[in-house]
Design an enzyme around this catalytic site. Structure first.
Site: not given
Lengths: 362, 362
Positions: B185, B328
């Protein structure tokens, strides 16, 4: 058999290689840290990967970290102490597993294929002839060690030869362009030797530093502890003299690893130290020359109880903790992938300015 | 913008996907364990890699473990709560980093290139237009959430849409032949949402589950804690109702991850859960349907203080502990390499009989 230059003692061999080990200049590490802080991520958010990159920059003295030609050296040797029934597996398994390595069917082969690592299998002391194969590096020093429960594991000239093999393997890796190498080993009985080394170097009782190895039951572990106590009582290794410890309760592959690690540091190679047995070799190398520690990365935490004490001795925190206890270099292979990640991130990530990303407000 | 079928509530969407999640039949795991015990290594000596292989065999219902077409879904969204000054970085960084992902310069790109993982970047709620790029999956539900310190983060139809995006992404991965996917994310402000979710789900005070995020100083952390306390006081999310928690103090990317994880389990995909924010999504998925836990692998232990509590909730031990806190999907990428190692060892190692290696004596 390796030809031994009988004029050179283990101490002379060690002295020569130890003198070549460079110090780390902090300026390269400072440059690396500044670079990391410009990459598109919050400062420090890659955690230990950043620590790895900084250490590698110091070792390689470069702004571009190089992990090409990664290789793991799996050194195989037999142990006379297997006469005392200290392993769950018969001694013949050492040579059988060397054959398995050469055929590509062992765990170390699978992991090295995945991560693009060359496996270099070295016979440094397997008892008997391994099926000759072009892929085997034949540096046999002797057909295994003597039984350390009855006297010194090695003759002085055998120790000298095994150390030399290790130093020469490191030199060969440097000449082939490796910058990152890993250690591995195979030797039925070698957790007994590693536990004895650990007991001597740490001054702890054998019962605290001895585990199941390949899978002993509790009676087997008790027997193994008694054998280690006997080996220490018979040989009286001098804790303050790593060469004496290695000769009396070590192994040919452990001596080879000690030489390999010292030789790698002398050539500015980063060395990934696998598990319990490899760390015994590393602890002896650090005792002989503390500067070697700057070049080491501890791959993983083995579940062998002696391993944690050795990691303390060499002042390394392992990168992985996957409850492995196989050896061969399997921990090294996984850890080398993590180290290569650190290098790739360092080399390839965009900076805040190149990517047009705003920096921190604070 | 995603078109929302306003006739379906979040509860109906969840119910439908949860009903499709299969149970794990223990017979496949027993077969896997028998196979592992025939491979040329002491029993259990590959530690957690063996545990991974057994779990994968149960998920995939196969004697050959398949990690092909590995993909990480990096879901990006903005958070209205950034108005409260809870991040060290400006909100614009969410969209800027999405651009960086698409150009290949971020940490997640570097790691995925190394390990042969596809990165699928999804705009599920970035505020404003990201430079359009064929590589971006545009599933924008809204221009970020509302400020949860003043009211619910999402409307009910926004939550429904974000959940649907996640479920559909998982279905797409299954259709493209992935068997192993990872979560990731990007969203400035999203550790604030994840900490609020953690406080509610665990009943712990915000001060215990809130950390520095992208790098707040101590005054910033204090402010962030106060904002989380206010968001909980204003919204009074119902701890026993994960949908209520998600709508009131969640995020569009977190809702998307919850949907993705449920959808993956429904398609028998193994899911690697990245760090703190991803684990918040996983904890909500597990609260909605406990069977989903069988399909999860926790990638790593983040240094965010709330993460450990969430890992307890989902009953997973992380594979790695490298003190990372980037998100991420960077932890997922590294963990996927370890999981692939487990699968490769399972698939490729020789057996004692095929390699002619003697078994244990005992």
């Amino acid at each position: 058999m390796v030809e031994v230059d009988s004029r050179r003692s283990p101490r002379e061999i060690i002295q020569e290689v130890a003198d070549e080990i460079p110090a780390i200049e902090p300026e390269w590490q400072r440059r690396a840290l500044r670079h990391l802080d410009n990459l598109t991520k919050p400062r420090g958010s890659l955690g230990r990967l950043e620590e790895i990159a900084v250490r590698l920059a110091g070792i390689e003295q470069s702004d571009l970290l190089d992990c090409k030609n990664k290789a793991i050296f799996t050194l195989a040797a037999d142990h006379g102490v297997t006469e005392e029934n200290v392993s769950a597996y018969p001694k013949a398994v050492t040579g059988q597993m060397v054959r398995n390595f050469l055929l590509g069917g062992a765990a170390i082969n699978v992991l090295c294929r995945q991560f693009g690592i060359e496996v270099i299998v070295v016979d440094i002391g397997v008892d008997g002839k391994v099926d000759l194969d072009a892929r085997l590096v034949d540096r046999k020093v002797a057909n295994g060690t003597h039984n350390m429960a009855r006297g010194p594991a090695m003759e002085e000239n055998e120790l000298a030869a095994a150390l030399t093999v290790g130093v020469e393997l490191a030199a060969g890796a440097a000449e082939r362009g490796s910058r990152l190498i890993g250690t591995g080993e195979m030797g039925i009985g070698n957790t007994t030797a590693a536990s004895a080394i650990t007991a001597v170097l740490t001054g702890r009782p054998a019962s605290e530093v001895t585990g199941v190895g390949t899978g002993l039951d509790s009676a087997g572990v008790a027997r193994k502890i008694a054998v280690i106590e006997r080996a220490i009582a018979v040989n009286r290794p001098n804790r303050a003299d790593a060469i004496d410890v290695l000769q009396k309760v070590g192994g040919l592959e452990i001596a080879g690893l000690t030489g390999l690690i010292l030789g790698a540091a002398a050539r500015r190679l980063a060395v990934v130290v696998d598990g319990f047995i490899s760390t015994a070799g590393a602890a002896l190398a650090c005792a002989l020359e503390p500067r070697v520690g700057n070049f080491l990365f501890a791959a993983h935490r083995s579940i062998e109880p002696g391993h944690g004490f050795l990691l303390e001795l060499i002042a390394q925190r392992p990168l992985l903790d996957l409850e492995m206890r196989l050896g061969e270099g399997t921990g090294s292979a996984l850890a080398m992938a993590v180290i290569e990640s650190a290098a790739n991130l360092f080399n390839q990530m965009a900076t805040f300015s190149s990517a047009g990303v705003s920096g921190a407000v604070a």
